[in-house]
Design a protein around this motif. Structure first.
Motif, mmCIF file in Angstrom:
data_model
loop_
_atom_site.group_PDB
_atom_site.id
_atom_site.type_symbol
_atom_site.label_atom_id
_atom_site.label_comp_id
_atom_site.label_asym_id
_atom_site.label_seq_id
_atom_site.Cartn_x
_atom_site.Cartn_y
_atom_site.Cartn_z
ATOM 1 N N LYS A 143 0.822 -1.206 0.000
ATOM 2 C CA LYS A 143 0.000 0.000 0.000
ATOM 3 C C LYS A 143 0.860 1.262 0.000
ATOM 4 C CE LYS A 143 -3.999 -2.073 2.325
ATOM 5 N NZ LYS A 143 -4.850 -2.073 3.536
ATOM 6 N N ILE A 144 1.951 1.226 0.758
ATOM 7 C CA ILE A 144 2.846 2.383 0.825
ATOM 8 C C ILE A 144 3.503 2.635 -0.526
ATOM 9 C CG2 ILE A 144 5.021 3.208 1.820
ATOM 10 C CD1 ILE A 144 4.185 1.809 4.435
ATOM 11 N N LEU A 145 3.951 1.567 -1.185
ATOM 12 C CA LEU A 145 4.567 1.720 -2.503
ATOM 13 C C LEU A 145 3.565 2.224 -3.530
ATOM 14 C CD1 LEU A 145 6.799 -1.488 -2.615
ATOM 15 C CD2 LEU A 145 7.602 0.888 -2.583
ATOM 16 N N ASP A 146 2.342 1.721 -3.443
ATOM 17 C CA ASP A 146 1.295 2.195 -4.358
ATOM 18 C C ASP A 146 1.022 3.684 -4.146
ATOM 19 O OD1 ASP A 146 0.950 -0.205 -5.626
ATOM 20 O OD2 ASP A 146 -0.799 -0.807 -4.447
ATOM 21 N N ALA A 147 0.979 4.077 -2.869
ATOM 22 C CA ALA A 147 0.719 5.481 -2.554
ATOM 23 C C ALA A 147 1.856 6.367 -3.056
ATOM 24 C CB ALA A 147 0.539 5.655 -1.044
ATOM 25 N N MET A 148 3.090 5.901 -2.904
ATOM 26 C CA MET A 148 4.226 6.678 -3.381
ATOM 27 C C MET A 148 4.214 6.789 -4.902
ATOM 28 S SD MET A 148 8.306 6.251 -2.614
ATOM 29 C CE MET A 148 8.454 4.713 -3.518
ATOM 30 N N ALA A 149 3.927 5.685 -5.573
ATOM 31 C CA ALA A 149 3.854 5.704 -7.034
ATOM 32 C C ALA A 149 2.762 6.663 -7.502
ATOM 33 C CB ALA A 149 3.591 4.299 -7.563
ATOM 34 N N GLU A 150 1.638 6.662 -6.790
ATOM 35 C CA GLU A 150 0.539 7.564 -7.131
ATOM 36 C C GLU A 150 0.948 9.017 -6.936
ATOM 37 O OE1 GLU A 150 -2.683 8.551 -8.813
ATOM 38 O OE2 GLU A 150 -2.768 6.444 -8.188
ATOM 39 N N ASP A 151 1.664 9.289 -5.843
ATOM 40 C CA ASP A 151 2.115 10.658 -5.573
ATOM 41 C C ASP A 151 3.117 11.131 -6.621
ATOM 42 O OD1 ASP A 151 0.504 10.753 -3.371
ATOM 43 O OD2 ASP A 151 2.113 10.472 -1.905
ATOM 44 N N ILE A 152 4.033 10.247 -6.983
ATOM 45 C CA ILE A 152 5.021 10.603 -8.000
ATOM 46 C C ILE A 152 4.334 10.856 -9.337
ATOM 47 C CG2 ILE A 152 6.955 9.707 -9.374
ATOM 48 C CD1 ILE A 152 7.946 8.298 -6.862
ATOM 49 N N TYR A 153 3.397 9.997 -9.667
ATOM 50 C CA TYR A 153 2.659 10.144 -10.929
ATOM 51 C C TYR A 153 1.870 11.453 -10.939
ATOM 52 C CZ TYR A 153 -0.165 8.739 -14.968
ATOM 53 O OH TYR A 153 -0.756 8.682 -16.216
ATOM 54 N N ALA A 154 1.377 11.864 -9.762
ATOM 55 C CA ALA A 154 0.587 13.097 -9.646
ATOM 56 C C ALA A 154 1.472 14.330 -9.447
ATOM 57 C CB ALA A 154 -0.399 12.975 -8.490
ATOM 58 N N LYS A 155 2.801 14.138 -9.507
ATOM 59 C CA LYS A 155 3.775 15.232 -9.377
ATOM 60 C C LYS A 155 3.735 15.884 -8.000
ATOM 61 C CE LYS A 155 2.999 16.310 -14.275
ATOM 62 N NZ LYS A 155 2.623 17.371 -15.255
ATOM 63 N N LYS A 156 3.448 15.096 -6.977
ATOM 64 C CA LYS A 156 3.386 15.637 -5.618
ATOM 65 C C LYS A 156 4.797 15.721 -5.035
ATOM 66 C CE LYS A 156 -0.044 14.381 -3.078
ATOM 67 N NZ LYS A 156 -0.978 13.628 -2.190
ATOM 68 N N PRO A 157 5.163 16.853 -4.406
ATOM 69 C CA PRO A 157 6.493 16.991 -3.796
ATOM 70 C C PRO A 157 6.704 15.959 -2.688
ATOM 71 C CG PRO A 157 5.419 19.124 -4.006
ATOM 72 C CD PRO A 157 4.369 18.086 -4.294
ATOM 73 N N PHE A 158 7.946 15.589 -2.463
ATOM 74 C CA PHE A 158 8.263 14.539 -1.502
ATOM 75 C C PHE A 158 7.822 14.903 -0.085
ATOM 76 C CE2 PHE A 158 11.523 12.286 1.232
ATOM 77 C CZ PHE A 158 10.929 11.040 1.106
ATOM 78 N N LYS A 159 8.084 16.131 0.348
ATOM 79 C CA LYS A 159 7.727 16.524 1.715
ATOM 80 C C LYS A 159 6.222 16.459 1.932
ATOM 81 C CE LYS A 159 11.768 19.406 2.614
ATOM 82 N NZ LYS A 159 12.280 20.765 2.922
ATOM 83 N N GLU A 160 5.474 16.712 0.879
ATOM 84 C CA GLU A 160 4.016 16.619 0.980
ATOM 85 C C GLU A 160 3.565 15.164 0.989
ATOM 86 O OE1 GLU A 160 0.081 17.915 -1.648
ATOM 87 O OE2 GLU A 160 2.005 18.888 -2.012
ATOM 88 N N SER A 161 4.315 14.337 0.295
ATOM 89 C CA SER A 161 3.959 12.920 0.185
ATOM 90 C C SER A 161 4.396 12.107 1.392
ATOM 91 C CB SER A 161 4.601 12.327 -1.083
ATOM 92 O OG SER A 161 4.462 10.925 -1.123
ATOM 93 N N PHE A 162 5.533 12.452 1.979
ATOM 94 C CA PHE A 162 6.180 11.619 2.988
ATOM 95 C C PHE A 162 5.273 11.261 4.161
ATOM 96 C CE2 PHE A 162 8.819 10.884 6.736
ATOM 97 C CZ PHE A 162 9.733 9.960 6.259
ATOM 98 N N ASP A 163 4.648 12.273 4.742
ATOM 99 C CA ASP A 163 3.857 12.031 5.957
ATOM 100 C C ASP A 163 2.578 11.241 5.701
ATOM 101 O OD1 ASP A 163 5.633 13.307 7.683
ATOM 102 O OD2 ASP A 163 4.779 15.277 7.240
ATOM 103 N N THR A 164 2.143 11.195 4.454
ATOM 104 C CA THR A 164 0.932 10.429 4.145
ATOM 105 C C THR A 164 1.246 8.987 3.784
ATOM 106 O OG1 THR A 164 0.981 11.042 1.796
ATOM 107 C CG2 THR A 164 -0.210 12.504 3.304
ATOM 108 N N LEU A 165 2.510 8.695 3.508
ATOM 109 C CA LEU A 165 2.872 7.341 3.084
ATOM 110 C C LEU A 165 2.662 6.322 4.190
ATOM 111 C CD1 LEU A 165 6.092 7.932 0.931
ATOM 112 C CD2 LEU A 165 3.740 7.563 0.166
ATOM 113 N N ILE A 166 3.150 6.632 5.388
ATOM 114 C CA ILE A 166 3.007 5.696 6.502
ATOM 115 C C ILE A 166 1.537 5.486 6.835
ATOM 116 C CG2 ILE A 166 3.627 5.202 8.877
ATOM 117 C CD1 ILE A 166 5.956 5.250 6.871
#
Length: 222
Positions: free
Chosen positions: A81-104
């Motif tokens: 689920k975490i990898l899927d969420a990260m892939a989705e964030d990257i695909y959506a061009k979301k910055p890492f700091k914005e993505s990081f806290d939602t991954l866990i």
């Protein structure tokens, strides 16, 4: 019928066919016919006993790498689920700091996992006796600083793939491939070493004692 029985039946059939072929050959060359039967059996055997290899998907390969080199804190399902969420964030061009806290959070932690995180803080109470979250905050800062460049590199790759009209599934798979490629002992060692050096002696004791499942410290001599 079991797989062993099917193999035995197949081998028996091969022998019968070979013997039937030998019997229909000239009766003046029994040795040649027997050799033909034996050759047929030997030729059929390897193919019948060969088992198809199980292919590991790019995502599962990444999960295996995470558990082998970084952490065993999460289950395979949570990491998926975490990898899927990260892939989705990257695909959506979301910055890492914005993505990081939602991954866990996307992994949906269990009560026992939440308890482990609480113990890391409770073991490092401040002078007033209040629970401190400083160890986890410091660890987060190191992870952000260390992982952000790799996240940005992945984002550039996926952006190029999108520009070339690659399918979303292909982009996701490429994220998993890149995660798997990045996770090496040489890359993880400085991350965990920096986390340790960022903590006070008391904070490190708490992290090492209560958070032994968070990271594979012993694998790196920490």
């Amino acid at each position: 019928m079991s797989r062993t029985s099917l193999l035995a039946a197949a081998l028996t059939l091969s022998v019968c066919l070979a013997n039937a072929s030998a019997a229909s050959a000239s009766s003046s060359s029994p040795t040649q016919a027997s050799m033909g039967a034996a050759h047929a059996l030997m030729s059929a055997k390897p193919g019948l006993l060969q088992r198809p290899q199980t292919l590991i998907t790019p995502k599962q390969a990444a999960i295996n790498k995470v558990k082998a080199l970084l952490t065993t804190f999460f289950t395979d399902q949570q990491l998926s689920k975490i990898l899927d969420a990260m892939a989705e964030d990257i695909y959506a061009k979301k910055p890492f700091k914005e993505s990081f806290d939602t991954l866990i959070a996307s992994g949906i932690l269990t009560q026992s996992q939440m308890a482990i995180l609480a113990k890391v803080g409770s073991g490092s109470q401040n002078d007033s006796g209040a629970t401190s979250e400083v160890p986890l905050t410091k660890a987060r800062a190191v992870l952000l600083r260390r992982f952000e460049p790799y996240y940005n590199n992945m984002s550039k790759t996926i952006l190029a793939m999108r520009s070339n009209r690659k399918a979303k599934a292909d982009c996701f798979n490429q994220v998993y491939v890149m995660v798997n490629k990045y996770l090496t002992k040489a890359n993880v060692t400085p991350v965990l070493t920096e986390i340790k050096s960022s903590l006070t002696s008391k904070e490190w004791q708490s992290m090492r004692t209560h958070g032994s499942a968070l990271f594979l410290w012993s694998r790196y001599g920490l």
